[in-house]
Design a protein around this motif. Structure first.
Motif, PDB file in Angstrom:
ATOM      1  N   ILE A 113     -16.451  -0.479   5.302  1.00 56.77           N
ATOM      2  CA  ILE A 113     -15.174  -0.098   5.928  1.00 56.77           C
ATOM      3  C   ILE A 113     -15.439   0.674   7.213  1.00 56.77           C
ATOM      4  O   ILE A 113     -14.817   0.434   8.253  1.00 56.77           O
ATOM      5  N   PHE A 143     -14.000  -7.309   1.056  1.00 52.41           N
ATOM      6  CA  PHE A 143     -13.090  -6.234   0.641  1.00 52.41           C
ATOM      7  C   PHE A 143     -12.187  -6.713  -0.470  1.00 52.41           C
ATOM      8  O   PHE A 143     -11.979  -6.015  -1.479  1.00 52.41           O
ATOM      9  N   LEU A 189       0.823  -1.204   0.000  1.00 54.60           N
ATOM     10  CA  LEU A 189       0.000   0.000   0.000  1.00 54.60           C
ATOM     11  C   LEU A 189       0.856   1.254   0.000  1.00 54.60           C
ATOM     12  O   LEU A 189       0.472   2.288  -0.551  1.00 54.60           O
ATOM     13  N   PHE A 234     -25.422   8.632   1.346  1.00 56.97           N
ATOM     14  CA  PHE A 234     -24.452   9.160   0.396  1.00 56.97           C
ATOM     15  C   PHE A 234     -24.873  10.540  -0.019  1.00 56.97           C
ATOM     16  O   PHE A 234     -26.051  10.792  -0.226  1.00 56.97           O
ATOM     17  N   GLN A 291     -15.226   7.185  -8.633  1.00 53.77           N
ATOM     18  CA  GLN A 291     -15.600   5.860  -9.108  1.00 53.77           C
ATOM     19  C   GLN A 291     -15.665   4.840  -7.990  1.00 53.77           C
ATOM     20  O   GLN A 291     -15.911   3.673  -8.231  1.00 53.77           O
ATOM     21  N   ASP A 292     -15.422   5.276  -6.787  1.00 55.44           N
ATOM     22  CA  ASP A 292     -15.351   4.327  -5.682  1.00 55.44           C
ATOM     23  C   ASP A 292     -16.715   3.747  -5.350  1.00 55.44           C
ATOM     24  O   ASP A 292     -17.753   4.347  -5.623  1.00 55.44           O
ATOM     25  N   ASN A 293     -16.712   2.608  -4.716  1.00 52.98           N
ATOM     26  CA  ASN A 293     -17.923   1.875  -4.381  1.00 52.98           C
ATOM     27  C   ASN A 293     -18.414   2.342  -3.016  1.00 52.98           C
ATOM     28  O   ASN A 293     -17.771   2.089  -1.996  1.00 52.98           O
ATOM     29  N   GLU A 294     -19.555   3.008  -3.007  1.00 49.01           N
ATOM     30  CA  GLU A 294     -20.031   3.592  -1.752  1.00 49.01           C
ATOM     31  C   GLU A 294     -20.407   2.523  -0.737  1.00 49.01           C
ATOM     32  O   GLU A 294     -20.239   2.711   0.469  1.00 49.01           O
ATOM     33  N   LEU A 295     -20.943   1.416  -1.238  1.00 54.84           N
ATOM     34  CA  LEU A 295     -21.414   0.397  -0.299  1.00 54.84           C
ATOM     35  C   LEU A 295     -20.261  -0.247   0.444  1.00 54.84           C
ATOM     36  O   LEU A 295     -20.362  -0.528   1.638  1.00 54.84           O
ATOM     37  N   ILE A 296     -19.147  -0.460  -0.249  1.00 55.88           N
ATOM     38  CA  ILE A 296     -18.030  -1.082   0.450  1.00 55.88           C
ATOM     39  C   ILE A 296     -17.412  -0.082   1.425  1.00 55.88           C
ATOM     40  O   ILE A 296     -16.851  -0.463   2.458  1.00 55.88           O
ATOM     41  N   ALA A 347     -22.828  -4.833  -1.798  1.00 53.60           N
ATOM     42  CA  ALA A 347     -21.612  -4.124  -2.201  1.00 53.60           C
ATOM     43  C   ALA A 347     -20.871  -4.933  -3.255  1.00 53.60           C
ATOM     44  O   ALA A 347     -20.405  -4.385  -4.262  1.00 53.60           O
ATOM     45  N   VAL A 368      -8.781   7.510 -16.535  1.00 54.15           N
ATOM     46  CA  VAL A 368      -8.328   6.929 -15.275  1.00 54.15           C
ATOM     47  C   VAL A 368      -9.516   6.846 -14.345  1.00 54.15           C
ATOM     48  O   VAL A 368     -10.226   7.816 -14.130  1.00 54.15           O
ATOM     49  N   LEU A 369      -9.756   5.670 -13.806  1.00 55.93           N
ATOM     50  CA  LEU A 369     -10.793   5.524 -12.797  1.00 55.93           C
ATOM     51  C   LEU A 369     -10.185   5.909 -11.468  1.00 55.93           C
ATOM     52  O   LEU A 369      -9.103   5.468 -11.123  1.00 55.93           O
ATOM     53  N   GLU A 416      -3.626   1.448 -14.060  1.00 52.54           N
ATOM     54  CA  GLU A 416      -4.320   2.686 -14.366  1.00 52.54           C
ATOM     55  C   GLU A 416      -3.379   3.740 -14.913  1.00 52.54           C
ATOM     56  O   GLU A 416      -3.767   4.603 -15.698  1.00 52.54           O
ATOM     57  N   THR A 449     -26.105  -5.540   3.296  1.00 55.07           N
ATOM     58  CA  THR A 449     -25.386  -4.509   2.537  1.00 55.07           C
ATOM     59  C   THR A 449     -24.102  -5.047   1.939  1.00 55.07           C
ATOM     60  O   THR A 449     -23.743  -4.705   0.815  1.00 55.07           O
ATOM     61  N   TYR A 509     -22.864  -4.948  -6.494  1.00 57.42           N
ATOM     62  CA  TYR A 509     -22.727  -3.641  -7.132  1.00 57.42           C
ATOM     63  C   TYR A 509     -21.444  -3.572  -7.933  1.00 57.42           C
ATOM     64  O   TYR A 509     -21.425  -3.172  -9.097  1.00 57.42           O
ATOM     65  N   GLU A 510     -20.362  -4.002  -7.294  1.00 59.45           N
ATOM     66  CA  GLU A 510     -19.084  -3.976  -7.998  1.00 59.45           C
ATOM     67  C   GLU A 510     -19.121  -4.903  -9.202  1.00 59.45           C
ATOM     68  O   GLU A 510     -18.588  -4.577 -10.267  1.00 59.45           O
ATOM     69  N   PHE A 550     -10.167   5.784  -7.589  1.00 56.32           N
ATOM     70  CA  PHE A 550     -10.661   5.221  -6.348  1.00 56.32           C
ATOM     71  C   PHE A 550      -9.726   5.661  -5.266  1.00 56.32           C
ATOM     72  O   PHE A 550      -8.571   5.286  -5.254  1.00 56.32           O
ATOM     73  N   LYS A 551     -10.181   6.442  -4.363  1.00 55.78           N
ATOM     74  CA  LYS A 551      -9.292   6.784  -3.258  1.00 55.78           C
ATOM     75  C   LYS A 551     -10.131   7.407  -2.174  1.00 55.78           C
ATOM     76  O   LYS A 551     -11.029   8.182  -2.444  1.00 55.78           O
ATOM     77  N   ARG A 610       1.142   6.914  -6.859  1.00 54.63           N
ATOM     78  CA  ARG A 610       0.201   8.017  -7.049  1.00 54.63           C
ATOM     79  C   ARG A 610       0.919   9.351  -7.056  1.00 54.63           C
ATOM     80  O   ARG A 610       0.529  10.273  -7.754  1.00 54.63           O
ATOM     81  N   GLU A 629      -6.396   3.023   2.080  1.00 56.24           N
ATOM     82  CA  GLU A 629      -6.879   1.711   1.641  1.00 56.24           C
ATOM     83  C   GLU A 629      -6.871   0.730   2.809  1.00 56.24           C
ATOM     84  O   GLU A 629      -6.018   0.818   3.680  1.00 56.24           O
ATOM     85  N   SER A 657     -18.489   5.792 -16.514  1.00 58.64           N
ATOM     86  CA  SER A 657     -17.261   5.075 -16.791  1.00 58.64           C
ATOM     87  C   SER A 657     -17.467   4.061 -17.898  1.00 58.64           C
ATOM     88  O   SER A 657     -16.648   3.211 -18.140  1.00 58.64           O
ATOM     89  N   LEU A 662     -19.152   1.951   3.213  1.00 58.98           N
ATOM     90  CA  LEU A 662     -19.984   1.788   4.411  1.00 58.98           C
ATOM     91  C   LEU A 662     -19.482   0.609   5.230  1.00 58.98           C
ATOM     92  O   LEU A 662     -19.465   0.646   6.463  1.00 58.98           O
ATOM     93  N   ASP A 671     -18.878  -2.556 -17.811  1.00 63.21           N
ATOM     94  CA  ASP A 671     -17.748  -1.812 -18.352  1.00 63.21           C
ATOM     95  C   ASP A 671     -16.908  -2.630 -19.314  1.00 63.21           C
ATOM     96  O   ASP A 671     -16.248  -2.105 -20.186  1.00 63.21           O
ATOM     97  N   ARG A 696     -12.727  -5.031  -9.218  1.00 63.06           N
ATOM     98  CA  ARG A 696     -12.335  -3.754  -9.797  1.00 63.06           C
ATOM     99  C   ARG A 696     -11.164  -3.929 -10.748  1.00 63.06           C
ATOM    100  O   ARG A 696     -11.103  -3.345 -11.814  1.00 63.06           O
TER     101      ARG A 696
END
Lengths: 750, 194
Positions: free
Chosen positions: B119, A244, A159, B85, B110-115, A287, B33-34, A203, A283, A290-291, B36-37, A166, B158, B24, B117, A298, A251
């Motif tokens: 976290i 997770f 990480l 959200f 582009q992040d996943n809101e549900l995940i 999640a 670029v997607l 990316e 939920t 959803y992903e 996510f952060k 980045r 992350e 996207s 939550l 895509d 993704r």
């Protein structure tokens, strides 16, 4: 771990302060004590002091004097001091502070420390606030840790590498190999870190992306393992094994599968499996689903999978949980362009969401509903949208209004419906419509000549009930001015006619003029309307004259100018053709353009003798009649450039309206005088620009001198007239005059 | 030739690129670029008092204060049953209220809101396990520990460890290490023998 007593005492003291002032006093004292302690040599309570300072900082008080202490503490050999020191660094030393560079060396040393918890502190701090320079310095260290350390450190190093990439994109090269090998590890934390790192690398760099496509089968394997495996207590969340990690892998698969058939094929089965097997009652399951949906939509998925994904979104729409409905609509919004029919199936549910309590859900539902409007459902959708408009939160009103206008314009089943809809919007939300609405509506009404009577009746009634909505009042005034005579006839086919006298109508206009609610531009509309009525009514012309002359001394300069000019018109002319009804103006908003030029020959017979004298001809949009005959006028049109010169041969004059769509139509106006207009191929034009070339030739027996072209365009169009090639047209077509006009169409939306 | 894309008319002059606004899902040939952060996480009370702030992007103190103030106001103005959200500036805010504390994360487009939550929920569970039935006072009086736990769960925004057990074990070990560091040195050590 035992609590820090000095810290807790201070917190208690601060909290017991009853006023802001008291609190500030306590904090000032504490800070003074802390500063004094910092200056002293090493004592046992350093970590407590810094912790106190950090608390004070969180309350919002300045704490920059603690920065150097952080640097010192980080360098201390004691773990307790390091821990608080690093925490302080993350809170006080962001990369914008100069002091942050001082800790680079300490971090470097700590990264090689034998104790993994110290290494962990260094990694955490670097990943949180490492500047580009620090990242460049320490990247090789991180790479080393990625390869040769225990899993606890590896996952953190991964990480940290993400952060480095980045900050400094080029350093991605350094980590590619290590990232690849990390995927094979067993530890979930390490795999998770590796997946995040690979995502970031792909990316940033398309070559790296190509290389990592080969890992798709491995990722599919890992994912399968998670989905199918039995219960694993360590990573289980409500029946889903390590959600997770699942989300992260999905993704990454999305990024790898995009625009690539082979990769997308490889993951098709897996995605189908995840989509069908994941439990969606909690939920966390949603999640993952959803992903999955985002990924399916895509990549280049097969149609069956796509349908499955849209169905999942449809199920989400029916979920009780508002959050799930919200994200369903967000996703549907993204695909409404490409999978329009699939989304249409859920239109009913989406429209129901317009009535939801939550403003975010409402906004999403609105955007989606507007996207789903089509020719087949326009009537029912418009009903829903109009009822939404009357009860929607204020911040959504103008968006709703413009959305309704756009939809109405595109799919209006009839003119009357269109006008009704616009009027409805103006009555409900008149204050939130854009400025272009008024001229656009006026144009619409002008062009619907069969509904003039109906429109003016409706607007008159609307005006009687409410004169506060400015756009509505402006349009109503204009209509009454234009078609007031229809109002006075007392007949109307489409709606109940009003029985009014001229006085009533003038009363209404006067009320608007005098009302404090009317804006200056509205007043201008009302005054002009009153003036126009002078040619349409017979009895109360004196009243109009008196109204107009009152405003000749109005404070508002615009009104005053208008009134004075109208007064002048009254004095000079008996019949003011300038005030006659507008012709039809067609301005199709996107490509095709119909231009109407009206030509009128103004001639003054002054008894001069002739032959070969020129005549000035002025193209004059203002001087038009509904009919096409117009006798020779002694009155010059406003704004004529050249003085009229007598001509020998009387020319018949027509107030012809010329349409030029499709280009090459020689249209004789007077016998002998020919205009041709050509324009470029519309399809190849840049958006919104039209170039017209005008060629004029004269085949009469006499020369024409002083030939000028004038043209007027509506507000939404800009006209640029290039210089003509000349201004005289010799007889018998021996030479031509050419002139270029460039029309630029402005913003097309209401 | 037009396309109706997300309710915006896009004029297409063949050949050219398609531009999809806000989404996207792109046809061939276009590369974005997607993002996510997680940019930051804030914890605050119902009165708007900040209890924890973790920033993963470099901002000046002034900017941080401004953002905090605005966001706290926006979130506190939300009614209880509303969506978790919201869109704020160009970020997505995911928030959840646990007893008297609001947990608020800012994630990118582009992040996943549900995940996210999930976290937040995982962090609350960790705090709960550590403090034993955590309440706001625990977080006030032991704020540095709340940070340590967060730093053991998230790294650079992350999630670093997806097993609850492992996170708690690591914290335990680190705490032990801290205890050892803080205990006074033995008499022998002080006079220089061993």
């Amino acid at each position: 771990m035992s609590p820090s007593v000095p810290l807790q005492e201070m917190i208690r003291a601060i909290r017991s302060a009853r006023t802001q002032c008291e609190e500030r006093g306590v904090i000032q004292r504490e800070c003074a004590a802390i500063r004094a302690q910092f200056r002293q040599a090493d004592n046992g309570g350093r970590s407590h002091n810094l912790a106190k300072l950090l608390y004070v900082h969180m309350l919002g008080y300045p704490a920059h004097f603690g920065q150097m202490e952080c640097v010192r503490m980080i360098a201390s050999p004691r773990y307790s001091e390091k821990r608080v020191g690093y925490l302080g660094a993350m809170m006080l030393l962001d990369e914008k502070q100069d002091a942050s560079l001082l800790i680079t060396n300490s971090i470097k040393n700590d990264l090689s420390n034998s104790n993994q918890y110290i290494q962990s502190l260094a990694l955490c701090t670097l990943a949180c606030m490492g500047s580009a320079e620090m990242c460049r310095d320490l990247a090789p260290e991180i790479d080393r840790l990625l390869r040769a350390s225990n899993s606890y450190i590896k996952k953190k190093a991964a990480l940290c590498a993400v952060h480095i990439v980045r900050k400094v994109h080029d350093l991605g090269e350094l980590f590619t190999k290590a990232a690849r090998s990390l995927l094979t590890e067993k530890n979930h934390g390490v795999v998770h870190g590796a997946v995040v790192l690979i995502t970031e690398l792909c990316e940033r760099n398309s070559e790296t992306l190509e290389r990592f496509r080969k890992t798709v089968p491995d990722l599919v394997q890992i994912m399968k393992g998670l989905v199918i495996s039995g219960y694993s207590p360590d990573h289980d969340v409500a029946g889903i094994s390590d959600p997770f990690l699942q989300v992260r892998i999905l993704r990454l698969l999305r990024i790898l599968g995009r625009n690539n058939e082979a990769a997308s094929d490889a993951m098709n089965d897996l995605l189908a499996q995840v989509a069908t097997n994941t439990d969606s009652t909690k939920t966390v399951g949603n999640a993952v689903l959803y992903e999955t949906v985002l990924t399916v939509l895509d990549i280049k998925s097969e149609s069956g999978l796509r349908v499955l994904a849209v169905n999942i979104l449809g199920r989400f729409l029916l979920n009780n949980d508002r959050n799930i409905r919200y994200i369903a609509m967000t996703s549907l919004q993204k695909i409404v362009g490409t999978d329009h029919n699939a989304v249409q199936r859920h239109r009913g549910t989406i429209v129901d969401c317009l009535k939801d309590q939550d403003a975010s859900v409402k906004r999403r539902a609105l955007e989606l509903s507007l996207a789903l409007v089509s020719a087949s459902n326009i009537r029912s959708m418009m009903k829903e949208l109009l009822s939404f408009l009357s009860s929607c939160p204020p911040e959504l009103r103008s968006q709703t209004a413009s959305g309704i206008f756009n939809a109405a314009e595109r799919y209006a089943p009839s003119q009357r419906w269109h006008i009704d809809t616009i009027l409805h919007v103006l009555t409900t939300a008149g204050g939130d419509v854009r400025d272009e609405t008024v001229p656009n509506l006026i144009q619409l009404i002008t062009n619907t000549s069969e509904l003039h009577c109906y429109t003016v009746h409706k607007l008159y009634r609307a005006l009687l009930s409410d004169i506060s909505q400015q756009p509505l009042v402006q349009v109503a005034c204009w209509c009454i001015g234009e078609y007031g005579d229809l109002l006075l006839t007392g007949e109307c086919q489409e709606t109940e006619p009003v029985q009014v006298t001229e006085d009533y109508v003038l009363d209404v206009l006067e009320t608007v003029l005098q009302s404090h609610m009317s804006s200056p531009s509205t007043r201008g509309f009302a005054l002009t309307a009153t003036m126009k009525l002078s040619t349409r009514i017979t009895e109360n012309v004196d009243r109009i004259r008196s109204i107009v002359s009152i405003y000749g001394s109005c404070i508002d300069v615009e009104l005053q100018q208008r009134a004075v000019e109208y007064n002048a018109l009254f004095k000079k002319y008996d019949h003011m053709s300038i005030l006659d009804i507008f012709p039809e103006l067609f301005l199709d908003k996107v490509y095709s353009v119909k231009l109407s030029f009206a030509y009128n020959n103004n001639v003054q017979s002054a008894g001069l003798s002739p032959p070969l004298c020129g005549v000035s001809q002025v193209c004059d949009l203002l001087d038009l009649l509904g009919g096409s005959e117009q006798p020779l006028q002694p009155s010059p049109a406003l704004g004529s450039a050249a003085p009229p010169i007598p001509v020998s041969a009387p020319n018949t004059v027509g107030g012809d309206l010329l349409d030029l769509l499709g280009g090459l139509e020689p249209t004789p106006i007077t016998p002998g005088l020919t205009f041709t207009y050509t324009h470029n191929e519309l399809q190849k034009q840049e958006t919104g620009r039209l170039t017209v070339t005008l060629t004029a030739s004269n085949s009469t027996e006499s020369d024409i001198r002083g030939f000028t072209l004038q043209a007027a365009v509506p507000k939404s169009v800009q006209l640029h007239m290039k210089a003509p090639s000349g201004d005289s047209l010799p007889a018998r077509g021996t030479a031509k005059v050419t002139q270029m006009l460039v029309f630029t169409f402005g913003s097309q939306n209401i | 030739m037009f396309a109706l894309v997300a309710n915006q008319k896009v004029v297409i002059d063949w050949p050219c690129f398609w531009v999809v606004l806000g989404g996207s899902f792109l046809p061939r040939g276009v590369y974005t670029v997607l993002l996510f952060k997680m940019q930051f996480m804030l914890l605050f009370s119902r009165q708007g008092k900040l209890r924890l702030q973790k920033w993963y992007v470099p901002l000046s103190d002034k900017e941080k204060k401004k953002i905090t103030r605005e966001l706290v106001q926006t979130v506190l103005a939300r009614k209880p049953k509303m969506c978790s959200f919201l869109e704020w500036r160009d970020l997505k805010i995911v928030y959840k209220r646990y007893a008297s504390l609001y947990f608020c994360c800012a994630i990118e487009d582009q992040d996943n809101e549900l995940i996210t939550l999930e976290i937040i929920h995982r962090y609350v569970e960790l705090l709960d396990k550590y403090f034993g039935s955590v309440c706001e006072l625990d977080i006030i009086f032991n704020f540095e520990k709340a940070y340590f736990i967060l730093d053991e769960f998230l790294l650079g925004g992350e999630a670093q460890e997806t097993s609850k057990k492992n996170v708690l074990k690591a914290i335990e070990q680190a705490d032990l290490l801290q205890e050892e560091a803080e205990t006074p040195r033995s008499v022998l050590e002080e006079i220089g023998l061993t």
